[in-house]
Design a protein around this motif. Structure first.
Motif, mmCIF file in Angstrom:
data_model
loop_
_atom_site.group_PDB
_atom_site.id
_atom_site.type_symbol
_atom_site.label_atom_id
_atom_site.label_comp_id
_atom_site.label_asym_id
_atom_site.label_seq_id
_atom_site.Cartn_x
_atom_site.Cartn_y
_atom_site.Cartn_z
ATOM 1 N N UNK A 40 7.070 -3.938 -6.740
ATOM 2 C CA UNK A 40 7.921 -4.402 -5.642
ATOM 3 C C UNK A 40 9.354 -4.616 -6.125
ATOM 4 N N UNK A 41 9.489 -5.100 -7.362
ATOM 5 C CA UNK A 41 10.809 -5.333 -7.928
ATOM 6 C C UNK A 41 11.455 -4.055 -8.454
ATOM 7 N N UNK A 42 10.675 -2.960 -8.511
ATOM 8 C CA UNK A 42 11.225 -1.694 -8.967
ATOM 9 C C UNK A 42 11.198 -1.502 -10.463
ATOM 10 N N UNK A 43 10.425 -2.299 -11.201
ATOM 11 C CA UNK A 43 10.350 -2.165 -12.660
ATOM 12 C C UNK A 43 8.923 -1.897 -13.124
ATOM 13 N N UNK A 44 8.085 -1.467 -12.214
ATOM 14 C CA UNK A 44 6.698 -1.204 -12.570
ATOM 15 C C UNK A 44 6.462 0.269 -12.812
ATOM 16 N N UNK A 45 5.816 0.908 -11.868
ATOM 17 C CA UNK A 45 5.454 2.309 -11.999
ATOM 18 C C UNK A 45 6.604 3.217 -11.572
ATOM 19 N N UNK A 46 6.632 4.449 -12.075
ATOM 20 C CA UNK A 46 7.670 5.401 -11.640
ATOM 21 C C UNK A 46 7.447 5.826 -10.199
ATOM 22 N N UNK A 47 8.449 6.469 -9.620
ATOM 23 C CA UNK A 47 8.362 6.891 -8.222
ATOM 24 C C UNK A 47 7.291 7.953 -7.993
ATOM 25 N N UNK A 48 6.921 8.667 -9.056
ATOM 26 C CA UNK A 48 5.883 9.690 -8.914
ATOM 27 C C UNK A 48 4.498 9.090 -8.756
ATOM 28 N N UNK A 49 4.334 7.811 -9.070
ATOM 29 C CA UNK A 49 3.064 7.115 -8.876
ATOM 30 C C UNK A 49 3.124 6.320 -7.581
ATOM 31 N N UNK A 50 1.954 6.016 -7.039
ATOM 32 C CA UNK A 50 1.880 5.272 -5.775
ATOM 33 C C UNK A 50 1.341 3.874 -6.056
ATOM 34 N N UNK A 51 2.026 2.892 -5.576
ATOM 35 C CA UNK A 51 1.617 1.505 -5.765
ATOM 36 C C UNK A 51 1.794 0.745 -4.469
ATOM 37 N N UNK A 52 0.907 -0.208 -4.222
ATOM 38 C CA UNK A 52 1.054 -1.040 -3.033
ATOM 39 C C UNK A 52 2.378 -1.787 -3.051
ATOM 40 N N UNK A 53 2.794 -2.234 -4.230
ATOM 41 C CA UNK A 53 4.056 -2.952 -4.325
ATOM 42 C C UNK A 53 5.240 -2.098 -3.905
ATOM 43 N N UNK A 54 5.234 -0.824 -4.318
ATOM 44 C CA UNK A 54 6.305 0.079 -3.915
ATOM 45 C C UNK A 54 6.311 0.294 -2.401
ATOM 46 N N UNK A 55 5.127 0.506 -1.836
ATOM 47 C CA UNK A 55 5.043 0.739 -0.391
ATOM 48 C C UNK A 55 5.528 -0.468 0.393
ATOM 49 N N UNK A 56 5.128 -1.665 -0.044
ATOM 50 C CA UNK A 56 5.574 -2.884 0.630
ATOM 51 C C UNK A 56 7.094 -3.020 0.524
ATOM 52 N N UNK A 57 7.643 -2.710 -0.651
ATOM 53 C CA UNK A 57 9.091 -2.791 -0.835
ATOM 54 C C UNK A 57 9.823 -1.767 0.032
ATOM 55 N N UNK A 58 9.251 -0.574 0.178
ATOM 56 C CA UNK A 58 9.894 0.465 0.990
ATOM 57 C C UNK A 58 9.957 0.089 2.467
ATOM 58 N N UNK A 59 9.035 -0.767 2.897
ATOM 59 C CA UNK A 59 8.996 -1.120 4.315
ATOM 60 C C UNK A 59 9.680 -2.418 4.671
ATOM 61 N N UNK A 60 10.239 -3.127 3.683
ATOM 62 C CA UNK A 60 10.817 -4.441 3.987
ATOM 63 C C UNK A 60 12.033 -4.346 4.906
ATOM 64 N N UNK A 61 12.748 -3.213 4.856
ATOM 65 C CA UNK A 61 13.908 -3.075 5.734
ATOM 66 C C UNK A 61 13.526 -2.653 7.149
ATOM 67 N N UNK A 62 12.246 -2.332 7.353
ATOM 68 C CA UNK A 62 11.790 -1.912 8.688
ATOM 69 C C UNK A 62 10.796 -2.917 9.288
ATOM 70 N N UNK A 63 10.819 -4.150 8.828
ATOM 71 C CA UNK A 63 9.815 -5.126 9.263
ATOM 72 C C UNK A 63 9.851 -5.352 10.774
ATOM 73 N N UNK A 64 11.012 -5.292 11.386
ATOM 74 C CA UNK A 64 11.112 -5.548 12.823
ATOM 75 C C UNK A 64 10.704 -4.344 13.658
ATOM 76 N N UNK A 65 10.948 -3.149 13.158
ATOM 77 C CA UNK A 65 10.690 -1.941 13.958
ATOM 78 C C UNK A 65 9.457 -1.175 13.499
ATOM 79 N N UNK A 66 9.111 -1.248 12.223
ATOM 80 C CA UNK A 66 7.961 -0.504 11.691
ATOM 81 C C UNK A 66 7.186 -1.417 10.747
ATOM 82 N N UNK A 67 6.567 -2.439 11.312
ATOM 83 C CA UNK A 67 5.887 -3.469 10.538
ATOM 84 C C UNK A 67 4.746 -2.925 9.697
#
Length: 286
Positions: free
Chosen positions: A225-252
């Protein structure tokens, strides 16, 4: 008879409730193991025509995005499934590494006492002087992002719990009569550790491993979530949650659904760990 029947129903119902964590964890393992074979997903590929589609929408290829899509048009369901595999792999790897290190150090320190025990105590004091999450962030941020770095960073402090538990077991077992008899008979210390003391640590170590697994999965999601874990080529729940934080109101759904998947896993692992701890406690009292 009615009271007896009601009691039996309660017992049966309690047993089924107790099995829920096992069922949920089995579903996660199956989803993480088989899901990627059934769902084709490229975390780097984007489809701007399909971006921010709601759950159950149809994408340009004709498929159904059951969990919707994110801001780059990537399938959220696929990210949840691939994220489950990532969490299981990192969780198991970290627990295994931490268990091997912690059990080895703890059992030696507890049995031999003296300078090994003193070295363990001082080493733990030094590591505990830093907050565990801070030390993990420093290690993970100092190197290029990869699974190996994440496992190493998480294992840097996770082994301490295993060392403490096995040290306590070794301290109590080394004073028992059958250990004294083994020494009198000339059994080598290594054989005593492996054949007599190590088997007695299995119960508490397994119970602790389940709880540590939950903490590791949560910590890995935090690093990603903080961007210091896995690379972008890997999939992580933390990355997905971080990618959606700017869309919480429109794409929860981008952050909410992976967050729910993470919460369910952590809660059920915690319940399973409590069950194993209670079972070990009852067995120890007997």
């Amino acid at each position: 008879m009615t009271a007896v029947a009601a009691g039996r129903r309660l017992v049966v119902g309690g047993r089924w409730l107790g099995r829920i964590p096992y069922i949920v964890l089995a579903l996660y393992v199956v989803a993480g193991g088989i899901g990627p074979l059934l769902i084709d997903y490229n975390p780097v590929r984007v489809s701007l025509d399909d971006r921010l589609l709601g759950p159950g929408s149809q994408v340009a290829s004709g498929a159904i995005a059951w969990f919707g899509t994110d801001g780059l048009g990537r399938d959220v369901l696929a990210q949840v499934v691939y994220g489950a595999r990532t969490s299981v792999i990192i969780g198991v790897s970290t627990v295994v590494v931490s268990c091997l290190i912690g059990v080895s150090v703890g059992i030696v320190a507890g049995y031999f006492r003296g300078w090994p025990d003193m070295a363990l105590a001082r080493g733990i004091d030094i590591l505990l002087a830093f907050p565990a999450i801070l030390l993990t962030i420093v290690i993970a941020g100092a190197f290029e992002r990869s699974v190996v770095v994440v496992v190493t960073a998480l294992s840097a402090t996770a082994w301490i719990s295993f060392a403490r538990v096995t040290r306590g077991v070794a301290l109590s077992v080394r004073e028992r009569a059958f250990i004294d008899a083994a020494r009198v008979l000339g059994v080598r210390p290594v054989s005593i550790l492996v054949r007599h003391i190590l088997p007695l640590t299995v119960g508490p170590v397994v119970a602790l491993a389940t709880l540590e697994f939950a903490l590791v999965v949560l910590a890995e999601a935090g690093l990603s979530f903080l961007g210091i874990g896995l690379p972008n080529s890997a999939v992580s729940w933390g990355q997905t949650i971080a990618n959606g934080k700017q869309y919480l109101e429109t794409a929860w759904w981008i952050s909410a659904l992976p967050g729910i998947a993470l919460s369910l896993l952590i809660v059920n692992i915690g319940i399973l760990g409590d069950q194993l701890t209670a079972r070990h406690g009852r067995g120890h009292l007997r």
